[in-house]
Design a protein around this motif. Structure first.
Motif, PDB file in Angstrom:
ATOM      1  N   UNK A 177       3.860   9.593 -10.187  1.00  0.00           N
ATOM      2  CA  UNK A 177       3.439   9.761 -11.588  1.00  0.00           C
ATOM      3  C   UNK A 177       2.706  11.087 -11.755  1.00  0.00           C
ATOM      4  N   UNK A 178       1.801  11.387 -10.833  1.00  0.00           N
ATOM      5  CA  UNK A 178       1.029  12.627 -10.915  1.00  0.00           C
ATOM      6  C   UNK A 178       1.958  13.845 -10.858  1.00  0.00           C
ATOM      7  N   UNK A 179       2.866  13.850  -9.881  1.00  0.00           N
ATOM      8  CA  UNK A 179       3.759  15.001  -9.707  1.00  0.00           C
ATOM      9  C   UNK A 179       4.674  15.185 -10.911  1.00  0.00           C
ATOM     10  N   UNK A 180       5.231  14.090 -11.409  1.00  0.00           N
ATOM     11  CA  UNK A 180       6.174  14.200 -12.521  1.00  0.00           C
ATOM     12  C   UNK A 180       5.489  14.616 -13.812  1.00  0.00           C
ATOM     13  N   UNK A 181       4.351  14.024 -14.117  1.00  0.00           N
ATOM     14  CA  UNK A 181       3.653  14.367 -15.362  1.00  0.00           C
ATOM     15  C   UNK A 181       3.297  15.847 -15.390  1.00  0.00           C
ATOM     16  N   UNK A 237      10.528  12.470  -9.153  1.00  0.00           N
ATOM     17  CA  UNK A 237      11.572  11.481  -9.439  1.00  0.00           C
ATOM     18  C   UNK A 237      12.003  10.756  -8.163  1.00  0.00           C
ATOM     19  N   UNK A 238      12.091  11.486  -7.072  1.00  0.00           N
ATOM     20  CA  UNK A 238      12.427  10.891  -5.773  1.00  0.00           C
ATOM     21  C   UNK A 238      11.396   9.809  -5.409  1.00  0.00           C
ATOM     22  N   UNK A 239      10.119  10.133  -5.528  1.00  0.00           N
ATOM     23  CA  UNK A 239       9.081   9.162  -5.196  1.00  0.00           C
ATOM     24  C   UNK A 239       9.136   7.955  -6.123  1.00  0.00           C
ATOM     25  N   UNK A 240       9.262   8.205  -7.428  1.00  0.00           N
ATOM     26  CA  UNK A 240       9.276   7.098  -8.388  1.00  0.00           C
ATOM     27  C   UNK A 240      10.502   6.206  -8.189  1.00  0.00           C
ATOM     28  N   UNK A 241      11.647   6.830  -7.934  1.00  0.00           N
ATOM     29  CA  UNK A 241      12.853   6.056  -7.668  1.00  0.00           C
ATOM     30  C   UNK A 241      12.721   5.227  -6.400  1.00  0.00           C
ATOM     31  N   UNK A 253      -4.597   3.003 -11.547  1.00  0.00           N
ATOM     32  CA  UNK A 253      -3.885   3.969 -10.709  1.00  0.00           C
ATOM     33  C   UNK A 253      -3.106   4.962 -11.571  1.00  0.00           C
ATOM     34  N   UNK A 254      -2.461   4.467 -12.621  1.00  0.00           N
ATOM     35  CA  UNK A 254      -1.728   5.360 -13.527  1.00  0.00           C
ATOM     36  C   UNK A 254      -2.699   6.286 -14.238  1.00  0.00           C
ATOM     37  N   UNK A 255      -3.839   5.769 -14.656  1.00  0.00           N
ATOM     38  CA  UNK A 255      -4.845   6.602 -15.318  1.00  0.00           C
ATOM     39  C   UNK A 255      -5.341   7.707 -14.393  1.00  0.00           C
ATOM     40  N   UNK A 256      -5.575   7.365 -13.116  1.00  0.00           N
ATOM     41  CA  UNK A 256      -5.991   8.392 -12.146  1.00  0.00           C
ATOM     42  C   UNK A 256      -4.938   9.469 -12.013  1.00  0.00           C
ATOM     43  N   UNK A 257      -3.675   9.038 -11.921  1.00  0.00           N
ATOM     44  CA  UNK A 257      -2.587   9.998 -11.750  1.00  0.00           C
ATOM     45  C   UNK A 257      -2.478  10.942 -12.942  1.00  0.00           C
ATOM     46  N   UNK A 258      -2.817  10.446 -14.116  1.00  0.00           N
ATOM     47  CA  UNK A 258      -2.712  11.246 -15.336  1.00  0.00           C
ATOM     48  C   UNK A 258      -4.040  11.913 -15.698  1.00  0.00           C
ATOM     49  N   UNK A 259      -5.057  11.698 -14.843  1.00  0.00           N
ATOM     50  CA  UNK A 259      -6.395  12.267 -15.084  1.00  0.00           C
ATOM     51  C   UNK A 259      -6.886  11.882 -16.476  1.00  0.00           C
ATOM     52  N   UNK A 260      -6.805  10.578 -16.771  1.00  0.00           N
ATOM     53  CA  UNK A 260      -7.133  10.084 -18.100  1.00  0.00           C
ATOM     54  C   UNK A 260      -7.954   8.804 -17.994  1.00  0.00           C
ATOM     55  N   UNK A 261      -8.591   8.436 -19.099  1.00  0.00           N
ATOM     56  CA  UNK A 261      -9.392   7.217 -19.120  1.00  0.00           C
ATOM     57  C   UNK A 261      -8.543   5.985 -19.354  1.00  0.00           C
ATOM     58  N   UNK A 265       0.815  -1.219   0.000  1.00  0.00           N
ATOM     59  CA  UNK A 265       0.000   0.000   0.000  1.00  0.00           C
ATOM     60  C   UNK A 265       0.851   1.273   0.000  1.00  0.00           C
ATOM     61  N   UNK A 266       1.966   1.266   0.723  1.00  0.00           N
ATOM     62  CA  UNK A 266       2.811   2.462   0.766  1.00  0.00           C
ATOM     63  C   UNK A 266       3.451   2.723  -0.594  1.00  0.00           C
ATOM     64  N   UNK A 267       3.928   1.659  -1.246  1.00  0.00           N
ATOM     65  CA  UNK A 267       4.500   1.799  -2.583  1.00  0.00           C
ATOM     66  C   UNK A 267       3.443   2.331  -3.555  1.00  0.00           C
ATOM     67  N   UNK A 268       2.217   1.809  -3.451  1.00  0.00           N
ATOM     68  CA  UNK A 268       1.149   2.253  -4.346  1.00  0.00           C
ATOM     69  C   UNK A 268       0.868   3.747  -4.174  1.00  0.00           C
ATOM     70  N   UNK A 269       0.882   4.213  -2.939  1.00  0.00           N
ATOM     71  CA  UNK A 269       0.675   5.650  -2.686  1.00  0.00           C
ATOM     72  C   UNK A 269       1.796   6.479  -3.304  1.00  0.00           C
ATOM     73  N   UNK A 270       3.042   6.060  -3.064  1.00  0.00           N
ATOM     74  CA  UNK A 270       4.183   6.801  -3.617  1.00  0.00           C
ATOM     75  C   UNK A 270       4.173   6.781  -5.137  1.00  0.00           C
TER      76      UNK A 270
END
Length: 358
Positions: free
Chosen positions: A200-204, A227-231, A282-290, A190-195
């Motif tokens: 993805x949201x912050x970087x995009x 990048x810190x979070x993704x790394x 989750x990636x779609x949510x972060x990118x505000x996309x379908x 769950x922690x990894x999923x949050x990060x």
């Protein structure tokens, strides 16, 4: 959804300093905190100016600047750097620059056990992982070892101001790939999923801002934060098809690291999405996309990044070889990896057509 009652998560002992100007103002203090007295600074040719500024700030603690970092860390380059560290009597290493510089610092740490301080100037995220990579005879090997994880990471948005927009974009999408694969890794949590989703949201969003205003310190800082979070996600989980495929394309065929990640990511996610729908969502949510793969492909297009392996110089005749080499290696992936499956991904990535689930 990840079962919160059935997971493991291991924190890594990394200290982070994050502020504008930190490369010069904070690095000497980090070396002192680790008790270092003879530090070798490593970098590549492109980042030599920043590295020398860090070396000057270290003063007599710096025993030399080794500026021979190269993409994919060829073994012969690592050998020379290890010899340089030993010849200088170094008791620590400071890597200043992008993934190639950090990778060379990790190679030194792997062979010598010297503590490493990373001062990243791109958005690769490598500085937050215990993953090392070395290329020998056209094959890139990777592994994990706690010795190569930097003891301190100094994030300075000012260092990234000179990073050209095209490199900023591909470096950032490279980091996004770390988060995407962490979302469907077998050891996610769950922690990894949050990060991952926040990364993805912050970087995009930051990459869009950097492309619009390359001199914005705020946008550059947000990109480094992402990048810190993704790394960190990559540091906490094991890699899947995307990273293995990119290692083959880079190590065997010499394709540029960040650009290859940028091209390949939408197609691998489209391939894996049927077997990892929650990760794709989750990636779609972060990118505000379908649709996440399409959104990643469109993001690269909007920002002027390459979207086909043909653009990067890969020959169509090499696709089958790359597919066979990738499928011949064992690693975790939500969907079984076959030579035919990888070849279909590579063909689509070669053509650069919009990604679709396969």
């Amino acid at each position: 959804m990840t079962n919160v009652l059935d997971f493991s998560y291991e924190t890594r002992p990394v200290r982070v300093v994050f502020r504008p100007g930190a490369a010069v103002s904070a690095t000497p203090g980090e070396a002192e905190r680790l008790g270092l007295r003879r530090v070798l600074v490593v970098c590549g040719a492109r980042g030599a100016q920043s590295a020398r500024a860090v070396a000057d700030a270290l003063g007599p603690v710096c025993v030399g600047v080794h500026d021979r970092a190269r993409m994919h860390v060829p073994v012969e380059v690592a050998d020379v750097a290890v010899q340089a560290a030993r010849a200088a009597g170094a008791d620590g290493c400071v890597a200043v620059g992008g993934g190639s510089s950090v990778g060379l610092g990790k190679a030194i740490a792997l062979r010598t056990g010297l503590p490493l301080i990373a001062v990243p100037s791109t958005y690769s995220g490598s500085e937050m992982t215990p993953v090392w990579g070395l290329t020998e005879h056209g094959v890139k090997r990777t592994g994990r070892d706690a010795k190569v994880l930097p003891r301190s990471v100094v994030y300075d948005p000012e260092l990234t101001l000179s990073l050209p927009v095209p490199l900023s974009v591909t470096s950032g999408v490279n980091a996004i790939a770390h988060a995407v694969e962490a979302l469907y890794a077998p050891d996610t949590s769950p922690l990894v999923a949050l990060m991952a989703e926040e990364g993805v949201r912050a970087l995009a969003r930051a990459l869009e801002a950097v492309a619009a205003e390359p001199t914005s310190l705020e946008a550059r800082g947000r990109a480094l934060y992402g990048a810190w979070l993704c790394g960190s996600c990559l540091g906490a989980t094991i890699m899947g098809l995307h990273h293995q495929l990119c290692h083959v394309l880079g190590g065997t065929f010499g394709l540029p690291h960040a650009q290859t990640h940028t091209v390949v990511l939408p197609y691998v996610l489209a391939h894996n999405a049927p077997a990892a729908p929650e990760a794709a969502a989750a990636v779609a949510r972060a990118l505000d996309a379908a649709d996440a793969p399409t959104a990643l492909w469109e993001l690269a297009g909007r920002l002027g990044a390459p979207r086909s392996l043909a653009e990067l110089g890969l020959a169509e005749a090499d696709l089958a070889t790359a597919a066979a080499q990738t499928a011949g290696q064992a690693y975790a992936n939500p969907r079984p990896v076959t030579a035919d499956g990888v070849l279909s991904v590579l063909r689509a990535a070669y053509a650069g057509t919009p990604p679709t689930a396969r």
